[in-house]
Each structure stands twice: as structure tokens, then as C-alpha cells.
Design an enzyme around this catalytic site. Structure first.
Site, mmCIF file in Angstrom:
data_model
loop_
_atom_site.group_PDB
_atom_site.id
_atom_site.type_symbol
_atom_site.label_atom_id
_atom_site.label_comp_id
_atom_site.label_asym_id
_atom_site.label_seq_id
_atom_site.Cartn_x
_atom_site.Cartn_y
_atom_site.Cartn_z
ATOM 1 N N GLN A 78 0.838 -1.209 0.000
ATOM 2 C CA GLN A 78 0.000 0.000 0.000
ATOM 3 C C GLN A 78 0.872 1.258 0.000
ATOM 4 O O GLN A 78 1.211 1.795 1.043
ATOM 5 C CB GLN A 78 -0.925 0.001 1.214
ATOM 6 C CG GLN A 78 -1.842 1.198 1.214
ATOM 7 C CD GLN A 78 -3.230 0.850 1.643
ATOM 8 O OE1 GLN A 78 -3.504 -0.225 2.141
ATOM 9 N NE2 GLN A 78 -4.121 1.794 1.466
ATOM 10 N N PHE A 79 1.194 1.724 -1.196
ATOM 11 C CA PHE A 79 2.036 2.921 -1.326
ATOM 12 C C PHE A 79 1.357 4.158 -0.756
ATOM 13 O O PHE A 79 2.025 5.123 -0.387
ATOM 14 C CB PHE A 79 2.449 3.142 -2.787
ATOM 15 C CG PHE A 79 1.367 3.683 -3.667
ATOM 16 C CD1 PHE A 79 1.237 5.052 -3.863
ATOM 17 C CD2 PHE A 79 0.465 2.831 -4.305
ATOM 18 C CE1 PHE A 79 0.239 5.558 -4.680
ATOM 19 C CE2 PHE A 79 -0.529 3.330 -5.117
ATOM 20 C CZ PHE A 79 -0.649 4.693 -5.304
ATOM 21 N N THR A 80 0.034 4.154 -0.645
ATOM 22 C CA THR A 80 -0.678 5.339 -0.163
ATOM 23 C C THR A 80 -0.389 5.636 1.308
ATOM 24 O O THR A 80 -0.752 6.707 1.793
ATOM 25 C CB THR A 80 -2.198 5.219 -0.380
ATOM 26 O OG1 THR A 80 -2.682 4.081 0.334
ATOM 27 C CG2 THR A 80 -2.530 5.093 -1.855
#
Length: 152
Positions: A78-80
Site C-alpha cells: 500500500q504505497f498510499t
């Protein structure tokens, strides 16, 4: 690296209608990789995740680890988690590692968690449009950042 660890009674990841990972009791771990992350960060975080004592004991105290409850891990990239929201209303993800760096670290995290927990790690698919379902138990949600590992 940043991780959001959620104690769950069940969790699953679906991509294009197919379940890619599913667990009952355990942790749903959302993992974000930053450009500055190292293998040392990965090792530290993996050990913290596997040894985290956030399951209730017989007295109702959070005192048991994954191994104590025969728990499993569902790991989702999850890069967010590295969203910067200070300016404007559209988040910037400039601090998130690019796939060429993030994928090998994500795959290494899968292997490290599997070795430390002695179980198969369930996963999503890196970069895919994933649908995550979970039943957060408690709710218990812990946020960790490897940048905090040297702070007392």
C-alpha cells in the site's frame, strides 16, 4: 517502511473477482515502502510484526502473539501510506518507492515474515486494484514506521 497492523477475526483480498489471500485469526498488514528503506528496516519491522503481542490472554489483556493464537498474516502492499497531504487536496506520493525498488522489498518481506512465523503468508498482488475485506477484532489497529525504531 510503514505498516498498519490490524488484528482481525478474518480478512481477504480479491483481485478481478479471485481471492488472492485469505486468513482467519491474525493480522492484516498494510505495508508501504519508502525510497529510503533498507533491509535493516525490513528485518526490524518483520520481527516487530511477528512478535507483536496484541491478542487477548485469559485475563482479557493484550499479551499474546500470533504464534500464541495460531494466527496468520495477510500482507498487502500500500504505497498510499506515504501520502503527503500538507498542500492542496490531492495527495502526493513522491516519498513512496517506485515499483523497481518496492517489489523486491515487498517480496523479501513476504519471505521474512514466513520464516519468522513459520507459516505461509497470504498476500494481495502488488500494484493491482485490490478489494480488501476484514473484520477488525477489537478494533485493534497499530501503526508502525521504521523511522521510529531508533527513537526511545
Amino acid at each position: 517502511m510503514r505498516a498498519v497492523i490490524q488484528r482481525v477475526s478474518q480478512a481477504s483480498c480479491t483481485v478481478n473477482g479471485e481471492i488472492t489471500g485469505k486468513i482467519n485469526t491474525g493480522f492484516l498488514v498494510l505495508l508501504g515502502v519508502e525510497e529510503a528503506d533498507t533491509l535493516e528496516d525490513l528485518t526490524w519491522l518483520a520481527q516487530k510484526i511477528v512478535n507483536m503481542r496484541i491478542f487477548n490472554d485469559e485475563n482479557g489483556l493484550m499479551n499474546k502473539s500470533l504464534a500464541d493464537v495460531d494466527g496468520r498474516i495477510l500482507l498487502i502492499s500500500q504505497f498510499t501510506l506515504f501520502a503527503q497531504t500538507k498542500k492542496g487536496n490531492r495527495p502526493s506520493f513522491i516519498r513512496a518507492a517506485k515499483p523497481a525498488q518496492a517489489i523486491p522489498l515487498y517480496e523479501k518481506m513476504i519471505a521474512e515474515l514466513a520464516q519468522l512465523s513459520n507459516t505461509k503468508i497470504e498476500t494481495g498482488i502488488f500494484g493491482a486494484d485490490m478489494k480488501i475485506e476484514l473484520l477488525n477484532d477489537g478494533p485493534v489497529t497499530i501503526m508502525m514506521d521504521t523511522k521510529d525504531k531508533d527513537r526511545h
